[in-house]
Design a protein around this motif. Structure first.
Motif, PDB file in Angstrom:
ATOM      1  N   LYS A   1    -115.852  62.591 -51.598  1.00  0.00           N
ATOM      2  CA  LYS A   1    -116.537  61.368 -51.156  1.00  0.00           C
ATOM      3  C   LYS A   1    -116.569  61.293 -49.629  1.00  0.00           C
ATOM      4  O   LYS A   1    -117.569  60.912 -49.028  1.00  0.00           O
ATOM      5  CB  LYS A   1    -115.831  60.141 -51.731  1.00  0.00           C
TER       6      LYS A   1
ATOM      7  N   GLY B   1    -118.758  57.197 -55.062  1.00  0.00           N
ATOM      8  CA  GLY B   1    -118.365  57.995 -56.217  1.00  0.00           C
ATOM      9  C   GLY B   1    -119.549  58.209 -57.135  1.00  0.00           C
ATOM     10  O   GLY B   1    -120.582  57.540 -57.013  1.00  0.00           O
ATOM     11  N   HIS B   2    -119.371  59.168 -58.092  1.00  0.00           N
ATOM     12  CA  HIS B   2    -120.432  59.406 -59.084  1.00  0.00           C
ATOM     13  C   HIS B   2    -120.750  58.120 -59.853  1.00  0.00           C
ATOM     14  O   HIS B   2    -121.907  57.840 -60.177  1.00  0.00           O
ATOM     15  CB  HIS B   2    -119.953  60.410 -60.144  1.00  0.00           C
ATOM     16  N   THR B   3    -119.693  57.372 -60.188  1.00  0.00           N
ATOM     17  CA  THR B   3    -119.849  56.215 -61.059  1.00  0.00           C
ATOM     18  C   THR B   3    -120.865  55.238 -60.470  1.00  0.00           C
ATOM     19  O   THR B   3    -121.823  54.838 -61.138  1.00  0.00           O
ATOM     20  CB  THR B   3    -118.476  55.526 -61.229  1.00  0.00           C
ATOM     21  N   GLU B   4    -120.647  54.891 -59.218  1.00  0.00           N
ATOM     22  CA  GLU B   4    -121.520  53.924 -58.551  1.00  0.00           C
ATOM     23  C   GLU B   4    -122.898  54.542 -58.280  1.00  0.00           C
ATOM     24  O   GLU B   4    -123.925  53.867 -58.392  1.00  0.00           O
ATOM     25  CB  GLU B   4    -120.883  53.453 -57.240  1.00  0.00           C
TER      26      GLU B   4
ATOM     27  N   MET C   1    -115.803  52.631 -65.328  1.00  0.00           N
ATOM     28  CA  MET C   1    -115.088  53.902 -65.270  1.00  0.00           C
ATOM     29  C   MET C   1    -113.928  53.858 -66.255  1.00  0.00           C
ATOM     30  O   MET C   1    -113.103  52.950 -66.206  1.00  0.00           O
ATOM     31  CB  MET C   1    -114.537  54.167 -63.859  1.00  0.00           C
TER      32      MET C   1
ATOM     33  N   HIS D   1    -113.913  51.980 -56.523  1.00  0.00           N
ATOM     34  CA  HIS D   1    -113.640  52.577 -55.213  1.00  0.00           C
ATOM     35  C   HIS D   1    -113.891  51.567 -54.099  1.00  0.00           C
ATOM     36  O   HIS D   1    -114.960  51.528 -53.499  1.00  0.00           O
ATOM     37  CB  HIS D   1    -114.509  53.819 -55.024  1.00  0.00           C
TER      38      HIS D   1
ATOM     39  N   HIS E   1    -108.129  50.637 -59.404  1.00  0.00           N
ATOM     40  CA  HIS E   1    -107.968  52.088 -59.523  1.00  0.00           C
ATOM     41  C   HIS E   1    -106.507  52.529 -59.648  1.00  0.00           C
ATOM     42  O   HIS E   1    -106.098  53.169 -60.605  1.00  0.00           O
ATOM     43  CB  HIS E   1    -108.626  52.677 -58.260  1.00  0.00           C
TER      44      HIS E   1
ATOM     45  N   LEU F   1    -104.743  54.327 -63.027  1.00  0.00           N
ATOM     46  CA  LEU F   1    -104.886  55.784 -63.086  1.00  0.00           C
ATOM     47  C   LEU F   1    -103.605  56.583 -62.834  1.00  0.00           C
ATOM     48  O   LEU F   1    -103.417  57.632 -63.443  1.00  0.00           O
ATOM     49  CB  LEU F   1    -106.010  56.243 -62.140  1.00  0.00           C
TER      50      LEU F   1
ATOM     51  N   LYS G   1    -102.507  59.664 -65.187  1.00  0.00           N
ATOM     52  CA  LYS G   1    -102.405  61.002 -64.586  1.00  0.00           C
ATOM     53  C   LYS G   1    -100.976  61.530 -64.644  1.00  0.00           C
ATOM     54  O   LYS G   1    -100.751  62.739 -64.735  1.00  0.00           O
ATOM     55  CB  LYS G   1    -102.941  60.991 -63.156  1.00  0.00           C
TER      56      LYS G   1
ATOM     57  N   ASN H   1    -112.871  61.717 -67.422  1.00  0.00           N
ATOM     58  CA  ASN H   1    -113.451  60.509 -66.846  1.00  0.00           C
ATOM     59  C   ASN H   1    -114.816  60.292 -67.506  1.00  0.00           C
ATOM     60  O   ASN H   1    -115.678  61.174 -67.453  1.00  0.00           O
ATOM     61  CB  ASN H   1    -113.586  60.748 -65.325  1.00  0.00           C
TER      62      ASN H   1
ATOM     63  N   ARG I   1    -122.341  60.819 -69.411  1.00  0.00           N
ATOM     64  CA  ARG I   1    -121.748  61.449 -68.227  1.00  0.00           C
ATOM     65  C   ARG I   1    -120.229  61.492 -68.368  1.00  0.00           C
ATOM     66  O   ARG I   1    -119.588  60.468 -68.537  1.00  0.00           O
ATOM     67  CB  ARG I   1    -122.124  60.702 -66.960  1.00  0.00           C
TER      68      ARG I   1
HETATM   69  N1  LIG Z   1    -110.355  58.588 -59.530  1.00  0.00           N
HETATM   70  C1  LIG Z   1    -111.590  58.865 -60.139  1.00  0.00           C
HETATM   71  C2  LIG Z   1    -112.579  59.284 -59.158  1.00  0.00           C
HETATM   72  O1  LIG Z   1    -112.392  59.164 -57.969  1.00  0.00           O
HETATM   73  C3  LIG Z   1    -113.842  59.824 -59.663  1.00  0.00           C
HETATM   74  O2  LIG Z   1    -114.817  58.908 -59.444  1.00  0.00           O
HETATM   75  P1  LIG Z   1    -116.310  59.263 -59.792  1.00  0.00           P
HETATM   76  O3  LIG Z   1    -116.775  60.209 -58.756  1.00  0.00           O
HETATM   77  O4  LIG Z   1    -116.347  59.795 -61.157  1.00  0.00           O
HETATM   78  O5  LIG Z   1    -116.970  57.925 -59.671  1.00  0.00           O
END
Ligand SMILES: NCC(=O)COP(=O)(O)O
Ligand code: NAI
Length: 331
Positions: free
Chosen positions: A119, A131-134, A147, A162, A262, A266, A270, A279, A288
């Motif tokens: 990131k 992040g990918h999620t957003e 997430m 995040h 977060h 997590l 973990k 995830n 996804r």
């Molecule tokens: N801790 C999970 C992480 O940072 C992954 O986030 P993302 O990129 O899947 O949104």
């Protein structure tokens, strides 16, 4: 059978390594790598592993033969040295995500699996990215996604993702909680086949606010929303003190834990399952999944990266896409 797309993530990280390592034994389902072909070839050479890359074009068949990878090619913008980040490749990384997600939306892929991105280096390139999620929430034009990380032992979903810890309390509002709980409950029923999910909800403050003496978010915001959903028939327990809800007594017969932020949820997952958890982004119109770890720059190009989480992420996506049989009971 539509292939799964895998994005190789940050090119200087372990994403390419993991894909090449897994390709050595072949895949159970057709896979298309969305990344640079030369990146894969160079990394395979660094790892001392044989690899044949085959150009994939939309609609053509994808290989799952051992030692082969089908590649939907995306060109790098800068040379890659394993372990050394370059902000010049930030747009390349986002292009792989965009192509894979659009391919899911347009019926080229049955789902997407993402290797880790960095990131910080994307931000260093001047691009707002958390992040990918957003990113996928925005690309898929949905109001909210959730997430959730899942291991054999537990599922942990997050209300906030995040953002700085200092901003968490203000972010936890009744409308947000309503959206998150609605998506989590819906996807546990529809994607995981759990008819009446039992969800434990953490408080935000120590001891879930100790009756208002250690914070008011539980009383003002969390408890009233949980009560609304209970009245609609959902099984929501909480707000519970986060320090004791992650104990065997509470987790027994629980389908998911909803953590407020977060690093409340997590680290527990973990500690127990790092390297084999997945995830999963809930609430998207596409499938996804992703790994539970980051770019591990220290391991890129060494052959020491563990492929366990990527393997589970692919299996989970294949199950959700109906490419393989079995139940999604664990991950
Ligand atoms: N801790 C999970 C992480 O940072 C992954 O986030 P993302 O990129 O899947 O949104
Ligand atoms: N899905 C994603 O895109 C994710 C991306 N990240 C990003 O990754 C970058 C680095 O994050 P860190 O906090 O350093 O976490 P990290 O997961 O990259 O590394 C933490 C430790 O775990 C080890 N490790 C990680 N994956 C491993 C694997 N597969 N096999 C063996 N050891 C492994 C690393 O060597 C390191 O010692 C950050 O930019 C972060 O945002 C972090 C988590 C998920």
């Amino acid at each position: 059978m539509l292939p799964l797309a895998i994005t190789a993530g940050e090119p200087a990280g372990i994403g390419p390594d993991l894909c090449i390592q897994l390709a050595q034994k072949g895949f159970a389902e057709p896979i298309v790598m969305v990344c640079s072909s030369s990146l894969l070839q160079d990394r395979a050479e660094a790892l001392g592993l044989p690899l044949v890359t085959e150009l994939w074009t939309p609609g053509s068949a994808a290989t799952c033969k051992p030692g082969h990878l089908s590649v939907y090619p995306v060109s790098l913008d800068d040379t890659v040295e394993p372990g050394i980040l370059s902000a010049e490749n930030a747009n390349y990384v986002l292009k792989t995500l965009t192509l894979a997600a659009e391919g899911c939306i347009n019926g080229l892929f049955s789902g997407m699996v993402t290797a880790p991105v960095h990131k910080g280096v994307i931000n260093d390139a001047g691009i707002a990215f958390t992040g990918h999620t957003e990113f996928l929430q925005e690309l898929c034009n949905v109001d909210r996604v959730v997430m959730m990380l899942a291991s054999e032992q537990m599922r942990v979903a997050l209300v906030t993702t995040h953002l700085p810890l200092a901003d968490v309390s203000a972010a936890i509002t009744k409308p947000l909680l309503r959206q998150i709980i609605t998506i989590l409950h819906h996807d546990l029923v529809t994607k995981f086949g759990i008819a009446q999910p039992k969800i434990l909800v953490a408080g935000l403050n120590p001891h879930a606010g100790e009756g208002g003496h250690m914070g008011m978010e539980e009383i003002d915001t969390i408890a009233p929303v949980l009560e609304e959903f209970r009245e609609q028939g959902m099984t929501l327990i909480g707000p519970l003190p986060a320090d004791t809800l992650f104990t065997p007594r509470w987790l027994a017969d629980t389908d998911a834990v909803l953590a407020m932020y977060h690093d409340q949820g997590l680290p527990v997952l973990k500690y127990q399952s790092f390297g084999s958890a997945v995830n999963i982004t809930l609430g998207l119109p596409i499938i996804r999944t992703s790994v539970d770890h980051g770019t591990a720059l220290d391991l890129a190009g060494t052959g020491k990266a563990d492929t366990g989480s990527l393997e589970q992420a692919i299996k989970s996506a294949a199950l959700m896409a109906g490419l393989s049989g079995g139940a999604l009971s664990a991950t």
